[in-house]
Design an enzyme around this catalytic site. Structure first.
Site, PDB file in Angstrom:
ATOM      1  N   ASP A 522      -0.004 -42.322  -1.155  1.00 48.33           N
ATOM      2  CA  ASP A 522      -0.419 -43.418  -0.287  1.00 48.33           C
ATOM      3  C   ASP A 522      -0.767 -44.629  -1.162  1.00 48.33           C
ATOM      4  OD1 ASP A 522      -1.213 -44.803   1.958  1.00 48.33           O
ATOM      5  OD2 ASP A 522      -3.005 -43.606   2.348  1.00 48.33           O
ATOM      6  N   ASP A 597      -0.979 -47.458   8.995  1.00 50.07           N
ATOM      7  CA  ASP A 597      -2.252 -47.459   9.712  1.00 50.07           C
ATOM      8  C   ASP A 597      -2.133 -48.151  11.062  1.00 50.07           C
ATOM      9  OD1 ASP A 597      -2.996 -46.204   7.429  1.00 50.07           O
ATOM     10  OD2 ASP A 597      -4.169 -47.864   6.627  1.00 50.07           O
TER      11      ASP A 597
END
Ligand code: NAG
Length: 927
Positions: A522, A597
């Site tokens: 990530d 997100d």
């Protein structure tokens, strides 16, 4: 960015949780010097011409010099013919002050070239089979033809814009400024023997240095943008260039912002936006009823893409009708990049699936994933400790819901030091992992690229001592701010650093995991909380002395190369699984992606399909979105619909922000649990189809999920549809993605311009749709509108297990839906679902065909894999009569089989009980 209040304060903006992104934290084209400069050419045009007498012809390519007639700067052009109706155009400065960056590692290898035929008259015509490129000298322009149809033009608008590297005019005031001097002196020395052509200054104030918010970009090499226009005379719409939270069909950017490609960690991104997101894949497709073409703009610097299309809507067609004018201008794309060279691949189709495969031939595909990676993943930031992990896993069993993989986000580490564990929360990680693997489950842990600057942390020590970090202009280790606090970033462009990184995954180093633990990379845009636009400054220096400016969009890709190599070294027998957020062209060879997100609202649910369809045609079939939305708390209905939608996207994971309420399925009322469980079971039942689709992706480059236009290219109504998707050409899925509806409009596409269509069978009821166009389909809370195409055969497994790995030997169901001729066909791939043995023939790849009331199988290659699985039932829909029984002949033995009736005239042949690697013929017997 997953942002705690503390960290947000550091970024210098207080985000209002739930309020969405503040766009002013990110640049507009107008705020970006190179975009502003390059876009200006759209009003003035440029003047480039080939220089007569500089043409060189080779067996597979031509080269020539190109001149900017206004400043007389010279360039070299190379046009190369590649196998598969593809041309590669490269333009670079003839004598640059310093070499300009050429993207490496994005292509899967050196593309195979092919022999050309060249004819020279006023133009230069280069022919390869049915493809042709015609180069016009002055003004410079290239037209590309396929079957004599003009499909792509390069520089038809004269928007080619190539800023040659130049010396900065020495103004006395600038001498005082920091590092400029040292760099310029070095450049002067390196090139002192070269005669530079005259170069006019560029009067944009940001050309030699630029500020954004509190950040300064020193720009030691000055202006160096490249830009070029591509137009598509045979097309009506454009799509591609992910990643944006926007519609599948690209919108005109006239008078608004261009689409931006710059890997960024955007906090609470908004939908219907051309803003940059985590990934950048500069491939664009142009589609019309007769022709599809594509352009892969290989440039890893920040890029912007202007789109000009006359969007087909009622008003414009009315205007055209009244004025009697034909479609005015063809769709157009203007690519603008901050540095690098022109390196464009022009793919000529002619059909959508051809172009997708041409792109896959250049940049590769995901390899066949392990089966578990296609099953259900349970994640949240964070599962707090070993007990939490164990109990969540146990709850899935208690509620009889299948689940394959538990995920651990950053809190499992010792203070965000990757390759370590928090010893208090996770004292016995190996036991915890063993507990999971014994249940047939897996664990994925996060490993981010930011490295905590802690002198007691071995990784930081190694990187510091060996000079492995990305450097500042002054040659120091760059320090940014991220999860661990002060952090530095390994320079994955250095092969030595990648080797070092890969070796950290070995079980002798990372002792606290097993070889079944997979990896989540990530924050690899890279995310830098206190950096310009939450990323790294552009004047950082990478291996090979390249600026971060040149390679920004490749940083995550290089990170993945290290991880992928690490997992392969750790266990050469096992196929790695990696999830990444940042990605570039070619990253699909290493990792799956998710859309980052997102937010718990209906619009983000709808965008999960739009975004994954665009990613899928850009190489990233292995795409999904956080179920339930990363930020915020979904209500019961939204969560139910989200599971249903995600069950038909390739990557199937629930994930949530640390501040959200816990949302494991059993925390919801009984009815919601029931709906979620059914969505999970539906996903598991289709795993053989997903698995076969990924095998075929690896073999052919055909995306696993597809927009309707992939198979219905002449149906203009279908072009822009992005709330439906196809799984291969077998299923049509139109999930419910609106609140409170009792029906949805499903579009059944036309196969020709006479409104003929396929039959489509409801996957639950076998009710048949025979008409082209929109049909209103009633839905309950439990209904996922999925239709199987008449003419297809879909393999399924219908026994319920706790995880996919326990289904290896479970029997298959074949669902046969007949077309108008009473025929159907479909493939199935079987292997050990884990290792590379399939590459040496340890597999079964079989094609089933149904015709004349008979089902037969045909093996593609030898069926070498020893499978204990067998065929347990065969469902046939669309027969139009009721057979009394069936006979199966296998291994020289003929047996009678019973038949059962299902709804809507479908029948079930019970217990053919034939093994998967055995030849058979099954005949239906009429009364
Ligand atoms: C592993 O499973 C056993 C048996 O269920 C349990 O007692 C133990 O706490 C688990 N250990 C870890 C570290 O999860």
């Amino acid at each position: 960015m997953r942002c705690s209040l503390f960290v947000c304060l550091i970024v210098g903006a207080v985000f209002n949780y739930g309020a969405g992104v503040d766009p002013s934290n990110f640049k507009t084209c107008e705020q970006s010097s190179f975009c502003r400069r390059s876009r200006k050419v759209q009003s003035s045009g440029s003047k480039y011409a080939l220089i007569r007498g500089t043409l060189n012809t080779y067996t597979d390519s031509v080269t020539a010099d190109l001149i900017n007639k206004e400043n007389h700067h010279q360039f070299t052009l190379k046009l190369e013919a590649l196998v598969g109706s593809t041309f590669r155009l490269q333009i670079d400065e003839k004598q640059p002050l310093r070499p300009r960056y050429r993207v490496e590692h994005a292509l899967k290898g050196k593309p195979e070239t092919t022999r050309i035929r060249v004819e020279e008259s006023d133009e230069l015509t280069i022919t390869v089979g049915k493809s042709k490129a015609v180069i016009h000298g002055d003004p410079f322009r290239i037209d590309f033809y396929e079957d004599d149809v003009h499909v792509v033009s390069v520089n038809a608008k004269n928007w080619l814009y190539f800023e040659h590297l130049r010396q900065k005019a020495q103004a006395p005031a600038e001498q005082a400024e920091g590092g400029d001097q040292a760099h310029q002196q070095q450049d002067q020395q390196d090139n002192s023997d070269m005669v530079q052509p005259a170069s006019e200054p560029i009067d944009d104030p940001g050309a030699w240095e630029e500020n954004f918010k509190s950040h300064h970009d020193s720009k030691p090499y000055g202006p160096e943008a490249v830009a070029l226009d591509f137009s598509f005379p045979a097309a009506e719409m454009l799509f591609g260039i992910p990643e944006h939270a926007d519609a599948f069909q690209l919108k005109s950017t006239s008078g608004t912002e261009p689409y931006r490609l710059y890997n960024l960690d955007v906090f609470e991104y908004i939908v219907d936006s051309k803003m940059a997101l985590y990934g950048s894949v500069p491939v664009l497709y142009a589609h019309g009823p007769q022709r599809t073409a594509g352009v892969y703009w290989q440039n890893s610097a920040e890029s912007w893409v202007d789109i000009y299309t006359t969007e087909s809507n009622v008003v414009s067609s009315l205007v055209n009708f009244v004025s009697g004018s034909r479609k005015s201008t063809p769709p157009l794309a203007h690519f603008i990049s901050e540095s690098g060279i022109v390196d464009a691949f022009i793919m000529l189709g002619p059909k959508p699936m051809d172009v997708f495969k041409q792109y896959a031939a250049l940049t590769g595909t995901h390899e066949l994933p392990q089966l578990f990676a296609l099953a259900y993943h349970q994640s949240r930031w964070n599962y707090n400790d070993e007990r939490d992990v164990t109990s969540v896993s146990a709850k899935f069993d208690e509620y009889n819901m299948p689940m394959d993989t538990m995920w651990l986000d950053i809190e499992y580490t010792d203070g965000k030091r990757y390759f370590t564990w928090d010893k208090f929360k996770f004292p016995e990680p190996l036991t915890m992992i063993k507990n999971l693997t014994e249940l047939g489950r897996h664990l994925v842990v996060i490993i981010d690229p930011h490295i905590k600057r802690d002198n007691a942390y071995f990784f930081h020590q190694d990187c510091t001592e060996n000079g492995y970090y990305v450097k500042t202009r002054e040659g120091n280790d760059y320090e940014g701010w991220c999860w661990p606090g002060s952090a530095s970033y390994p320079d994955f462009f250095n092969p030595v650093v990648r080797d070092y990184y890969a070796s950290q995954y070995s079980l002798s180093k990372f002792k606290t995991v097993s070889k079944d633990v997979m990896i989540w990379n990530d924050m690899n845009e890279p995310s830098v909380f206190n950096g310009p636009e939450v990323t790294a400054p552009k004047d950082l220096v990478h291996y090979g002395n390249w600026e971060h400016r040149d390679v920004h969009n490749l940083y995550g890709h290089m990170h993945l190369m290290g991880t992928f190599a690490g997992l392969k070294q750790r266990d050469p027998q096992q196929r790695p699984f990696i999830l990444t957020r940042a990605h570039f062209a070619g990253s699909q060879r290493y990792a799956a992606i998710w859309t980052g997100d997102n937010f718990a609202d209906w619009a983000h649910l709808q965008h999960s399909i739009k975004m994954c369809l665009t990613e899928a045609v850009a190489g990233f079939s292995f795409c999904g979105a956080d179920i339930g939305g990363f930020f915020g708390n979904p209500d019961n209905e939204l969560l139910e619909r989200w599971y249903q939608t995600a069950a038909f996207l390739p990557f199937f994971r629930a994930h949530a922000h640390i501040d959200t309420k816990r949302r494991e399925p059993w925390l919801f009322p009984e009815r919601t649990r029931h709906v979620i469980k059914n969505a999970l079971l539906k996903r598991y039942s289709y795993l053989p189809l997903w698995y076969t689709s990924f095998y075929e992706l690896e073999q052919t480059g055909a995306p696993v999920i597809r927009p309707l236009l992939a198979h219905y290219p002449v149906d203009k109504e279908a072009f822009a549809i992005d709330n439906q998707l196809l799984v291969q050409q077998r299923l049509l899925v139109r999930p419910v993605m609106q609140q409170g509806v009792s029906k949805v409009d499903v579009y059944f596409p036309a196969i020709d311009d006479k409104k003929n269509g396929d039959y489509w069978y409801d996957a639950d009821t076998y009710q048949r749709q025979e008409r082209v166009g929109y049909e209103s389909i009633p839905v309950t809370d439990d209904k996922i509108p999925v239709f199987q195409r008449g003419g297809s055969i879909v393999p399924k497994k219908e026994r319920q297990r706790r995880s996919s790995t326990l289904m290896l030997n479970d029997p298959y169901t074949l669902v046969i839906c007949l077309d108008r001729q009473g025929k159907a066909a479909g493939t199935l791939f079987i292997d050990d679902e884990k290792s590379y043995a399939y590459r040496t023939g340890e597999s079964i790849y079989v094609s089933y065909e149904f015709a004349n009331n008979q089902l037969t199988n045909r093996f593609i290659g030898k069926p070498h894999f020893k499978s204990d699985a067998w065929i347990e039932r065969i469902v046939i829909a669309g027969l139009g009569y009721a057979p009394i029984d069936a006979t199966i002949t296998a291994n020289g033995i003929t047996q009678k089989l019973e038949i059962e009736q299902r709804s809507n005239g479908a029948i079930v042949v019970r217990k053919p009980a034939v093994k998967m690697n055995v030849d058979f013929a099954l005949k239906l017997n009429a009364a």
